[in-house]
Design a protein around this motif. Structure first.
Motif, mmCIF file in Angstrom:
data_model
loop_
_atom_site.group_PDB
_atom_site.id
_atom_site.type_symbol
_atom_site.label_atom_id
_atom_site.label_comp_id
_atom_site.label_asym_id
_atom_site.label_seq_id
_atom_site.Cartn_x
_atom_site.Cartn_y
_atom_site.Cartn_z
ATOM 1 N N PRO A 89 1.208 -1.088 -0.410
ATOM 2 C CA PRO A 89 0.026 -0.410 -0.067
ATOM 3 C C PRO A 89 0.605 1.306 -0.050
ATOM 4 O O PRO A 89 0.534 2.268 -0.407
ATOM 5 N N ASP A 94 -3.217 6.695 -2.601
ATOM 6 C CA ASP A 94 -4.779 7.209 -1.593
ATOM 7 C C ASP A 94 -5.365 7.988 -2.200
ATOM 8 O O ASP A 94 -5.318 8.830 -2.279
ATOM 9 N N GLN A 96 -7.647 11.567 -2.070
ATOM 10 C CA GLN A 96 -6.705 12.746 -1.177
ATOM 11 C C GLN A 96 -7.665 13.710 -1.297
ATOM 12 O O GLN A 96 -9.254 13.367 -2.145
ATOM 13 N N ALA A 269 0.430 8.376 1.497
ATOM 14 C CA ALA A 269 -0.153 8.807 0.637
ATOM 15 C C ALA A 269 -0.724 8.927 -0.441
ATOM 16 O O ALA A 269 -1.192 8.719 -1.243
#
Length: 328
Positions: A89, A94, A96, A269
């Motif tokens: 991951p 990811d 946002q 992220a």
């Protein structure tokens, strides 16, 4: 007389089965320690290399499958899936938030007791239009050298604590600062902090993070205590950013506990969470690991994270390009 051939054939078969298990069991133990957060003693240092072990875990799986050792293959598959699932991951971006406010570019750099090239650091600040610079291992000589290279003109606001050796800390900012200070961790390193006032956004609490390194068994209690003492996230309060040399990767349980208070690791992220920031850059033959981080409030969007070289340091600076919420 009985035919000895079956016995002869069984011996290599047992040897190959034993080899499979010899390769499978260490990975299984590693996965169990990592999942349960049970790293202790020398395992604290070793657990930082979990991404490498995750890649290696595919080897015993392939061997067991090739040799048709199905029980070993099953355990190896469970191990590989677990480790890869923990690590992968960090390489995947990811979703946002869309905060709609101004950008904020944050750079963190460990100066290796002031030995890092000040001109190279100022060039990074200038070329990437850095708004906030968090510095660790900040010395009086480093302060003077950075000023000679023109850092004051780029980032005029500052909260500084230069100290000889490795314990100093600093924050530089393009925007005004308030409520600044310095706190000393139990392990001895200091952390400069202040409230940054960007134009068009709410104020942001920023701290230059530097817990003690888990460099020896004797330092582990202070390492854990220093990480536990970091300011928790405040998702319902003021915006907060922690940037610095955390001396911990995302595979260390104390750092995951800090993230669980509500922070987002900026690099993970945007899918850049496996880029090494400490390792062989000063000549030591250590596989790179990711111990420098920018942790942000979940209301802050992460646009990009990049790791840049810094001659003279054993760390590589981390640049996080963020978008803040709009000022209400």
């Amino acid at each position: 007389m009985a035919d000895p051939a079956p016995r002869t054939r069984r011996a290599p078969a047992r040897w190959l089965t034993g080899l499979c298990w010899l390769l499978v069991v260490p990975g299984l133990a590693w996965a169990a320690v990592r999942v349960a957060g049970l790293e202790r003693g020398p395992a604290v240092q070793l657990i930082a290399f979990t991404p490498y072990v995750a890649a290696w875990a595919l080897l015993p799986l392939g061997l067991a499958l090739a040799l048709r050792r199905w029980w070993a293959a099953g355990v190896a598959a469970l191990t590989a899936v677990t480790l890869v699932g923990l690590v992968a991951p960090r390489a995947l971006p990811d979703p946002q938030p869309a905060p709609g406010g101004p950008p904020l570019r944050v750079l963190t750099a460990n100066l290796l007791a002031g030995a890092a090239d000040p001109g190279a650091l100022v060039a990074l600040v200038r070329s990437h239009r850095v708004d906030v610079l968090a510095v660790q291992e900040f010395t009086p000589n480093a302060e003077a050298a950075l000023d000679r290279m023109g850092l004051a003109a780029l980032l005029p606001y500052r909260q500084l604590n230069p100290e000889p050796g490795t314990t100093g800390s600093a924050l530089y900012s393009r925007f005004p600062l308030s409520d600044g200070g310095v706190r000393r961790n139990g392990g001895g390193f200091t952390q400069a902090y202040a409230t940054v006032w960007p134009e068009g956004a709410p104020p942001v609490l920023v701290e230059s993070v530097h817990p003690l390194a888990p460099s020896a068994l004797s330092t582990l209690p202070d390492w854990r205590a220093d990480l536990a003492a970091q300011p928790p996230a405040s998702p319902d309060g003021p915006l907060r950013i922690l940037a610095g040399d955390f001396n911990a990767t995302l595979d260390h349980a104390p750092l995951r506990d800090l993230l669980d208070t509500g922070y987002v690791d900026a690099a993970a992220a945007v899918g850049a969470g496996l880029t090494g920031t400490w390792g062989p850059y000063d000549g030591d033959l250590i596989p790179p690991v990711t111990i420098d981080h920018v942790l942000v409030d979940p209301r802050i969007a992460v646009t990009r994270v990049a790791v840049r070289p810094l001659p003279g340091s054993d760390h590589r600076p981390v640049l996080a390009e963020l978008t803040l919420p709009r000022k209400g």
